[in-house]
Scaffold this active site. Structure first.
Site, PDB file in Angstrom:
ATOM      1  N   GLY A 173     -10.110   7.569  -0.605  1.00 18.70           N
ATOM      2  CA  GLY A 173      -9.693   8.969  -0.615  1.00 18.70           C
ATOM      3  C   GLY A 173     -10.715   9.901  -1.211  1.00 18.70           C
ATOM      4  NE  ARG A 187      -7.572   7.879  -6.396  1.00 19.12           N
ATOM      5  CZ  ARG A 187      -7.277   7.538  -5.147  1.00 19.12           C
ATOM      6  NH1 ARG A 187      -6.021   7.362  -4.780  1.00 19.12           N
ATOM      7  NH2 ARG A 187      -8.229   7.378  -4.253  1.00 19.12           N
ATOM      8  CB  VAL A 188      -4.163  13.240  -6.937  1.00 18.80           C
ATOM      9  CG1 VAL A 188      -3.776  13.753  -5.566  1.00 18.80           C
ATOM     10  CG2 VAL A 188      -3.008  13.419  -7.929  1.00 18.80           C
ATOM     11  N   GLY A 189      -5.252  10.884  -4.725  1.00 14.61           N
ATOM     12  CA  GLY A 189      -6.191  10.629  -3.632  1.00 14.61           C
ATOM     13  C   GLY A 189      -6.137  11.728  -2.589  1.00 14.61           C
ATOM     14  CG  ASP A 190      -7.327  10.530   1.313  1.00 13.53           C
ATOM     15  OD1 ASP A 190      -6.856   9.649   0.550  1.00 13.53           O
ATOM     16  OD2 ASP A 190      -7.554  10.316   2.519  1.00 13.53           O
ATOM     17  CB  SER A 206      -0.921   0.005   1.219  1.00 12.27           C
ATOM     18  OG  SER A 206      -0.185   0.118   2.417  1.00 12.27           O
ATOM     19  CB  THR A 211      -0.922   6.176   0.160  1.00 16.54           C
ATOM     20  OG1 THR A 211      -1.688   5.032  -0.207  1.00 16.54           O
ATOM     21  CG2 THR A 211      -1.298   7.318  -0.745  1.00 16.54           C
ATOM     22  CB  THR A 255      -2.752   5.017   3.368  1.00 16.73           C
ATOM     23  OG1 THR A 255      -3.284   5.158   2.064  1.00 16.73           O
ATOM     24  CG2 THR A 255      -2.155   6.343   3.791  1.00 16.73           C
ATOM     25  CB  THR A 296      -5.910   4.679   5.804  1.00 18.08           C
ATOM     26  OG1 THR A 296      -6.703   4.059   6.819  1.00 18.08           O
ATOM     27  CG2 THR A 296      -4.578   5.084   6.415  1.00 18.08           C
ATOM     28  N   GLY A 297      -8.017   4.816   3.534  1.00 14.04           N
ATOM     29  CA  GLY A 297      -9.270   4.329   2.971  1.00 14.04           C
ATOM     30  C   GLY A 297      -9.668   5.130   1.748  1.00 14.04           C
TER      31      GLY A 297
HETATM   32  N1  ASP Z   1      -6.534   7.092   1.012  1.00 17.66           N
HETATM   33  C1  ASP Z   1      -5.705   6.520  -0.017  1.00 17.66           C
HETATM   34  C2  ASP Z   1      -6.167   6.990  -1.361  1.00 17.66           C
HETATM   35  O1  ASP Z   1      -7.356   7.113  -1.569  1.00 17.66           O
HETATM   36  C3  ASP Z   1      -5.659   5.055  -0.046  1.00 17.66           C
HETATM   37  C4  ASP Z   1      -5.776   4.342   1.261  1.00 17.66           C
HETATM   38  O2  ASP Z   1      -5.644   4.891   2.300  1.00 17.66           O
HETATM   39  O3  ASP Z   1      -6.027   3.149   1.270  1.00 17.66           O
HETATM   40  O4  ASP Z   1      -5.333   7.139  -2.225  1.00 17.66           O
END
Ligand code: ASP
Length: 373
Positions: free
Chosen positions: A270, A244-247, A95, A234, A216, A267-268
């Site tokens: 985004g 793609r950009v996450g949170d 991750s 992450t 993450t 985490t999770g």
């Molecule tokens: N939050 C991260 C994202 O969306 C991924 C993750 O935490 O699992 O890129």
């Protein structure tokens, strides 16, 4: 005329005015200044002893490192970054960093940000390729530029200018997982056909095969002097659309630190976090008096309420995982997830351990927990 107290220094005045403006205590209407007493400055004499480090559950080893550095008087930001470097360097954690799962083209793209409470400075990188420690690059953006966020090619050139080595981050193990996903892909990818956008149940669209996974590490610390720092790093959503950009690299979403209040990270999924500025909101709710756990749960509820139909299960609950970690300036801490039970890592002086987090919904299938770090 209002007389300032005798010990009212110019520096103190500027500090208090800035705090008051930030709190919305001073407003201006049509040239008239509406003055309210500034909020009392935070009590700088109080301590958080022993210090506290919190992280996502994959950060158990990492928090040992952070705590030992904090005990040796390291800056809390250096401590949390050294901590997450352990996970970024670990090829078996798919991750983060080296060995992270790639985008849909088989290329690993990393996101990270960090924030330093005492200076309120922040830095981040997004969609960074070929550099295993994006958290180090995030800190360099914070320390060595006038910017907060660098992305893609520019972030890579910046990292190389600072001497960070380029390398292939896709390990054989991660490549095999990606290949399996590619060979079995169907309507589980991220490209939404118009008829999939609002059908009310994402699970109907899932074929068998390798699922997208999130993962993450977030790590935040409060040292004995109550200085706070945090970092999130992450490889993001596996098999994402390139770019793609996450949170995780976004200040206020994947991480937020306010030295007067506390820190929160995530985490999770985004996208859910980005749509709700969740880490910022958690810290703001703590500023308003909520404890870390209550603030995390409140934000999870907010996100659940705002979730679009496509992402809800048959009972109308969000069909995705999302976790928050929060620590208050006085050392109170919490982890909370959309689906539980789940754990988070904490070190508050005695030992690094996993603690049970709070949750909004009970996961029917406990086996999923291992996947949802
Ligand atoms: N939050 C991260 C994202 O969306 C991924 C993750 O935490 O699992 O890129």
């Amino acid at each position: 005329m209002h007389q300032p107290p005798s010990d009212w220094t110019r520096r103190g005045f500027l500090k208090a005015s800035a705090a008051a403006v930030a709190a919305g205590a001073v407003g201006q209407t049509g040239g008239e200044v509406l003055a309210q007493p500034p909020r009392p400055a935070p009590d700088q004499s109080a301590r958080c002893d022993p210090p506290v480090v919190v992280a996502s559950a994959n950060g158990l080893k990492a928090i040992e490192k952070a705590m030992s550095m904090i005990r040796q008087k390291a800056d809390p930001l250096d401590a949390v970054i050294a901590a997450v470097n352990i996970v970024e360097d670990d090829p078996t954690d798919h991750s983060v960093g080296l060995g992270g799962l790639p985008n849909e083209d088989g290329i690993v793209e990393l996101d990270s940000c960090c924030m330093h409470g005492p200076t309120h400075k922040a830095g981040g990188v997004a969609a960074l390729r070929n550099i295993r420690n994006p958290s180090k690059v995030a800190r360099l953006v914070m320390q060595r530029t006038d910017h907060v966020l660098l992305v893609g090619e520019g972030a890579l050139r910046f990292a190389k200018a600072h001497g960070l080595p380029e390398e292939q981050l896709l390990t054989d193990e991660a490549r095999e997982i990606w290949l399996k996903w590619k060979e079995s892909r169907s309507d589980t990818d991220d490209w939404l056909a118009p008829d999939l956008i609002d059908d009310g149940n994402v699970s109907q669209n899932r074929a068998t095969g390798v699922e997208h996974t999130w993962g993450t590490i977030n790590c935040c610390a409060v040292d004995a002097a109550r200085n706070i720092a945090g970092v999130t790093t992450t490889s993001g959503l596996s098999f994402k659309i390139p770019g793609r950009v996450g949170d995780s690299p976004i200040i206020g979403a994947g991480l937020y630190v306010d030295n007067d209040v506390g820190a929160a990270g995530s985490t999770g999924r985004g996208e859910a976090n980005l749509q709700n500025c969740a880490s910022f909101l958690i810290v703001e709710l703590m500023r308003g008096g909520m404890g870390p756990q209550q603030a995390c749960l409140e934000v999870l509820k907010r996100i659940a309420d705002k979730t679009e139909p496509r992402l809800r299960d048959k009972q109308g609950r969000p069909a995705f995982g999302l976790k928050f970690y929060a620590v208050a300036k006085d050392g109170r801490h919490a982890g909370a997830s959309m689906w539980g039970p789940g754990k988070y890592a904490v070190h508050d002086g005695t030992e690094a351990r996993l603690e049970n987090g709070a949750y909004l919904y009970k996961r029917p299938d406990a086996k999923r927990e291992a996947k949802d770090k």
